[in-house]
Design a protein around this motif. Structure first.
Motif, PDB file in Angstrom:
ATOM      1  N   GLU A 147      39.742  65.533  37.011  1.00  0.00           N
ATOM      2  CA  GLU A 147      40.924  64.691  36.842  1.00  0.00           C
ATOM      3  C   GLU A 147      40.501  63.360  36.216  1.00  0.00           C
ATOM      4  OE1 GLU A 147      44.026  64.680  40.151  1.00  0.00           O
ATOM      5  OE2 GLU A 147      42.221  65.329  41.217  1.00  0.00           O
ATOM      6  N   ILE A 148      41.376  62.812  35.403  1.00  0.00           N
ATOM      7  CA  ILE A 148      41.106  61.524  34.759  1.00  0.00           C
ATOM      8  C   ILE A 148      42.188  60.536  35.184  1.00  0.00           C
ATOM      9  CG2 ILE A 148      40.936  60.283  32.568  1.00  0.00           C
ATOM     10  CD1 ILE A 148      39.858  62.833  31.313  1.00  0.00           C
ATOM     11  N   ARG A 149      41.778  59.413  35.753  1.00  0.00           N
ATOM     12  CA  ARG A 149      42.701  58.374  36.204  1.00  0.00           C
ATOM     13  C   ARG A 149      42.195  57.031  35.701  1.00  0.00           C
ATOM     14  NH1 ARG A 149      45.064  62.311  36.905  1.00  0.00           N
ATOM     15  NH2 ARG A 149      46.060  63.147  38.777  1.00  0.00           N
ATOM     16  N   SER A 150      43.116  56.133  35.396  1.00  0.00           N
ATOM     17  CA  SER A 150      42.702  54.832  34.872  1.00  0.00           C
ATOM     18  C   SER A 150      43.432  53.692  35.553  1.00  0.00           C
ATOM     19  CB  SER A 150      42.935  54.769  33.360  1.00  0.00           C
ATOM     20  OG  SER A 150      44.313  54.874  33.066  1.00  0.00           O
ATOM     21  N   VAL A 151      42.822  52.524  35.544  1.00  0.00           N
ATOM     22  CA  VAL A 151      43.412  51.292  36.046  1.00  0.00           C
ATOM     23  C   VAL A 151      43.110  50.186  35.035  1.00  0.00           C
ATOM     24  CG1 VAL A 151      43.218  51.925  38.476  1.00  0.00           C
ATOM     25  CG2 VAL A 151      41.340  50.727  37.369  1.00  0.00           C
ATOM     26  N   MET A 152      43.854  49.085  35.125  1.00  0.00           N
ATOM     27  CA  MET A 152      43.653  47.962  34.229  1.00  0.00           C
ATOM     28  C   MET A 152      42.944  46.831  34.961  1.00  0.00           C
ATOM     29  SD  MET A 152      44.903  49.022  31.375  1.00  0.00           S
ATOM     30  CE  MET A 152      44.926  47.508  30.408  1.00  0.00           C
ATOM     31  N   ALA A 153      42.087  46.122  34.241  1.00  0.00           N
ATOM     32  CA  ALA A 153      41.367  44.963  34.800  1.00  0.00           C
ATOM     33  C   ALA A 153      41.263  43.912  33.699  1.00  0.00           C
ATOM     34  CB  ALA A 153      39.988  45.376  35.304  1.00  0.00           C
ATOM     35  N   ASN A 154      42.305  43.124  33.545  1.00  0.00           N
ATOM     36  CA  ASN A 154      42.357  42.159  32.451  1.00  0.00           C
ATOM     37  C   ASN A 154      41.710  40.835  32.839  1.00  0.00           C
ATOM     38  OD1 ASN A 154      43.911  44.186  31.280  1.00  0.00           O
ATOM     39  ND2 ASN A 154      45.821  43.260  31.938  1.00  0.00           N
ATOM     40  N   PHE A 155      41.272  40.109  31.840  1.00  0.00           N
ATOM     41  CA  PHE A 155      40.737  38.769  32.112  1.00  0.00           C
ATOM     42  C   PHE A 155      40.972  37.891  30.886  1.00  0.00           C
ATOM     43  CE2 PHE A 155      37.253  41.054  30.137  1.00  0.00           C
ATOM     44  CZ  PHE A 155      36.653  40.125  29.297  1.00  0.00           C
ATOM     45  N   ALA A 156      40.945  36.594  31.119  1.00  0.00           N
ATOM     46  CA  ALA A 156      41.177  35.622  30.048  1.00  0.00           C
ATOM     47  C   ALA A 156      39.924  34.781  29.856  1.00  0.00           C
ATOM     48  CB  ALA A 156      42.371  34.734  30.371  1.00  0.00           C
ATOM     49  N   VAL A 157      39.686  34.417  28.609  1.00  0.00           N
ATOM     50  CA  VAL A 157      38.577  33.531  28.260  1.00  0.00           C
ATOM     51  C   VAL A 157      39.165  32.242  27.691  1.00  0.00           C
ATOM     52  CG1 VAL A 157      36.584  33.202  26.753  1.00  0.00           C
ATOM     53  CG2 VAL A 157      36.968  35.419  27.838  1.00  0.00           C
ATOM     54  N   ILE A 158      38.700  31.118  28.184  1.00  0.00           N
ATOM     55  CA  ILE A 158      39.205  29.835  27.709  1.00  0.00           C
ATOM     56  C   ILE A 158      38.057  28.987  27.176  1.00  0.00           C
ATOM     57  CG2 ILE A 158      41.157  29.816  29.305  1.00  0.00           C
ATOM     58  CD1 ILE A 158      39.566  27.916  31.088  1.00  0.00           C
ATOM     59  N   ASN A 159      38.378  28.104  26.261  1.00  0.00           N
ATOM     60  CA  ASN A 159      37.428  27.105  25.792  1.00  0.00           C
ATOM     61  C   ASN A 159      37.647  25.846  26.621  1.00  0.00           C
ATOM     62  OD1 ASN A 159      35.939  25.117  24.474  1.00  0.00           O
ATOM     63  ND2 ASN A 159      36.439  25.888  22.429  1.00  0.00           N
ATOM     64  N   PRO A 160      36.709  25.487  27.496  1.00  0.00           N
ATOM     65  CA  PRO A 160      36.941  24.358  28.397  1.00  0.00           C
ATOM     66  C   PRO A 160      37.104  23.026  27.686  1.00  0.00           C
ATOM     67  CG  PRO A 160      34.637  25.048  28.475  1.00  0.00           C
ATOM     68  CD  PRO A 160      35.368  26.067  27.653  1.00  0.00           C
ATOM     69  N   PHE A 161      36.710  22.952  26.412  1.00  0.00           N
ATOM     70  CA  PHE A 161      36.812  21.697  25.678  1.00  0.00           C
ATOM     71  C   PHE A 161      38.072  21.617  24.815  1.00  0.00           C
ATOM     72  CE2 PHE A 161      32.270  22.571  26.301  1.00  0.00           C
ATOM     73  CZ  PHE A 161      31.923  21.454  27.047  1.00  0.00           C
ATOM     74  N   VAL A 162      38.851  22.687  24.831  1.00  0.00           N
ATOM     75  CA  VAL A 162      40.120  22.699  24.088  1.00  0.00           C
ATOM     76  C   VAL A 162      41.225  23.012  25.078  1.00  0.00           C
ATOM     77  CG1 VAL A 162      41.454  23.778  22.245  1.00  0.00           C
ATOM     78  CG2 VAL A 162      38.988  23.439  21.966  1.00  0.00           C
ATOM     79  N   VAL A 163      42.042  22.030  25.364  1.00  0.00           N
ATOM     80  CA  VAL A 163      43.141  22.203  26.315  1.00  0.00           C
ATOM     81  C   VAL A 163      44.453  22.206  25.532  1.00  0.00           C
ATOM     82  CG1 VAL A 163      44.291  21.326  28.366  1.00  0.00           C
ATOM     83  CG2 VAL A 163      41.817  21.006  28.086  1.00  0.00           C
ATOM     84  N   PRO A 164      45.055  23.373  25.319  1.00  0.00           N
ATOM     85  CA  PRO A 164      46.309  23.412  24.559  1.00  0.00           C
ATOM     86  C   PRO A 164      47.436  22.781  25.360  1.00  0.00           C
ATOM     87  CG  PRO A 164      45.829  25.567  25.493  1.00  0.00           C
ATOM     88  CD  PRO A 164      44.637  24.706  25.783  1.00  0.00           C
ATOM     89  N   PRO A 165      48.414  22.193  24.690  1.00  0.00           N
ATOM     90  CA  PRO A 165      49.545  21.617  25.418  1.00  0.00           C
ATOM     91  C   PRO A 165      50.312  22.705  26.161  1.00  0.00           C
ATOM     92  CG  PRO A 165      49.999  21.705  23.062  1.00  0.00           C
ATOM     93  CD  PRO A 165      48.560  22.060  23.235  1.00  0.00           C
TER      94      PRO A 165
END
Length: 370
Positions: free
Chosen positions: A176-194
């Motif tokens: 059997e094949i089963r899947s799950v999602m595991a998302n993550f975000a990467v940020i630039n600590p020196f660039v803070v968008p408004p």
């Protein structure tokens, strides 16, 4: 077996290593290691393309065809003349070279010399056909199965800031094949968008919930448990509902989130933002009440436990107080649109006294209306 799990890792800084853990759950707990044959990960990068697994890359020749979207089938979605399609897996193989667009994926293996792709070649392709050198590369990254049944992958390619979507696919010993999602975000600590207007409102609403305590011994359970799944992104989904309530109050309006959550020239947030954030708070409270609808109560045993079945009533009392305060704020604010605070002055015409008839004076007394 319950497999609909989605993990969201906390944001990491660009260049840091992402430690990705996933697992399959069943009623008794996590699916054990002995029931899992292997685990693999597919990662979509912030630019929308899949990350290729370098050890699977190989070079071959093939013929690209100019797109013909008006014809069926579209010849531009075919790559022909491939020396061998061995090792190419539909939906899990990148193909690049020539005028192929970055991120093109093989969608079907037609035969041992032909495959279908998901994107036509670039319109810069002049000839109807061109034979070019192609690279094919798998997108499945093999992971490790930990002793406790968790799938693990150490991801180091985090130079590009943005959202990374990760699908973890478990192959069980039963095939059997089963899947799950595991998302993550990467940020630039020196660039803070408004912050966006939605983020401003969600942050304001989240502040009203994050310090809720379950008990002195238990600590801030809302932060530890609820906010692990009910984050600021989910709070943003309640903004349209609160906006609708605001706009249908008399007099009707058509304000959007930017009207309430805009940044002024002096850098301060619009003073009207509490109107919207208070409304979103009420919608979130209603959701909290719904979430406590089903609460199991142990029966037939002498047990000690923290009884949470009353939480729906507790949240309801908070909701009633908050909503009453919010409706009062909205009505006072909306009253400005009715112009109830502006009066008109009726000045009787002195010239009316010159009329000899009382009827004429009555008809002309309102000539001076200010």
């Amino acid at each position: 077996m319950s497999l609909g799990i989605r993990f969201q890792l906390n944001p990491i800084n660009a260049g840091d290593t992402a430690e990705i853990y996933t697992f399959l759950s069943e009623r008794e707990g996590i699916v054990p290691q002995e029931d899992i044959a292997q685990v693999a990960f597919i990662i979509q990068q912030p630019n929308g393309t899949f990350a290729g697994y370098p050890p699977t890359m190989k070079t071959l020749e093939g013929t690209l065809h100019k797109g013909e979207p008006e014809k069926e089938p579209n010849k531009g979605l075919e790559v022909t003349g491939i020396s061998s399609t061995a090792g190419i897996v539909a939906g899990k193989t990148l193909i690049r070279g020539g005028h192929l667009i970055l991120g093109t994926v093989v969608t079907k293996v037609v035969d041992e010399h032909t495959v279908l792709i998901d994107k036509e070649p670039s319109n810069k392709m002049k000839e109807q056909e061109e034979t070019v050198s192609l690279e094919v590369e798998g997108i499945e990254w093999p992971g490790e199965v930990e002793d406790d049944g968790q799938g693990y992958l150490q991801w180091t390619k985090t130079e590009e800031p943005g959202e990374y979507l990760v699908q973890s696919t478990f192959t069980l010993v039963t095939q059997e094949i089963r899947s799950v999602m595991a998302n993550f975000a990467v940020i630039n600590p020196f660039v803070v968008p408004p912050p966006t207007p939605n983020q401003l409102v969600a942050e304001e609403v989240g502040l009203r919930f994050e310090d809720a305590f379950d008990s002195v011994e238990g600590g801030p359970i809302l932060r530890d448990y609820t906010l692990a799944h009910f984050d600021l992104k989910k709070i943003e989904k309640f903004i349209p509902e609160a906006l609708l309530d605001l706009n249908v109050q008399m007099p009707p309006t058509e304000y959007d989130v930017k009207f309430f959550a805009s940044i002024q020239e002096n850098g301060e947030v619009n003073p009207l933002m509490p109107l919207l954030s208070k409304g979103v708070t009420c919608k979130v409270l209603l959701h909290m009440i719904r979430s406590y609808t089903e609460q199991p109560i142990p029966q037939g045993a002498q047990v000690t436990y923290e009884e949470r079945a009353h939480y729906a009533k507790a949240w309801m009392s908070v909701y009633q107080t908050e909503r009453e305060d919010w409706i009062s704020m909205v009505r006072l604010w909306k009253r400005q649109g009715l112009l109830l605070g502006h009066s008109s002055l009726l000045v009787a015409s002195k010239a009316g006294r010159l009329f000899y008839s009382g009827t004429w004076r009555t008809q002309n007394v309102g000539r001076a209306f200010f």
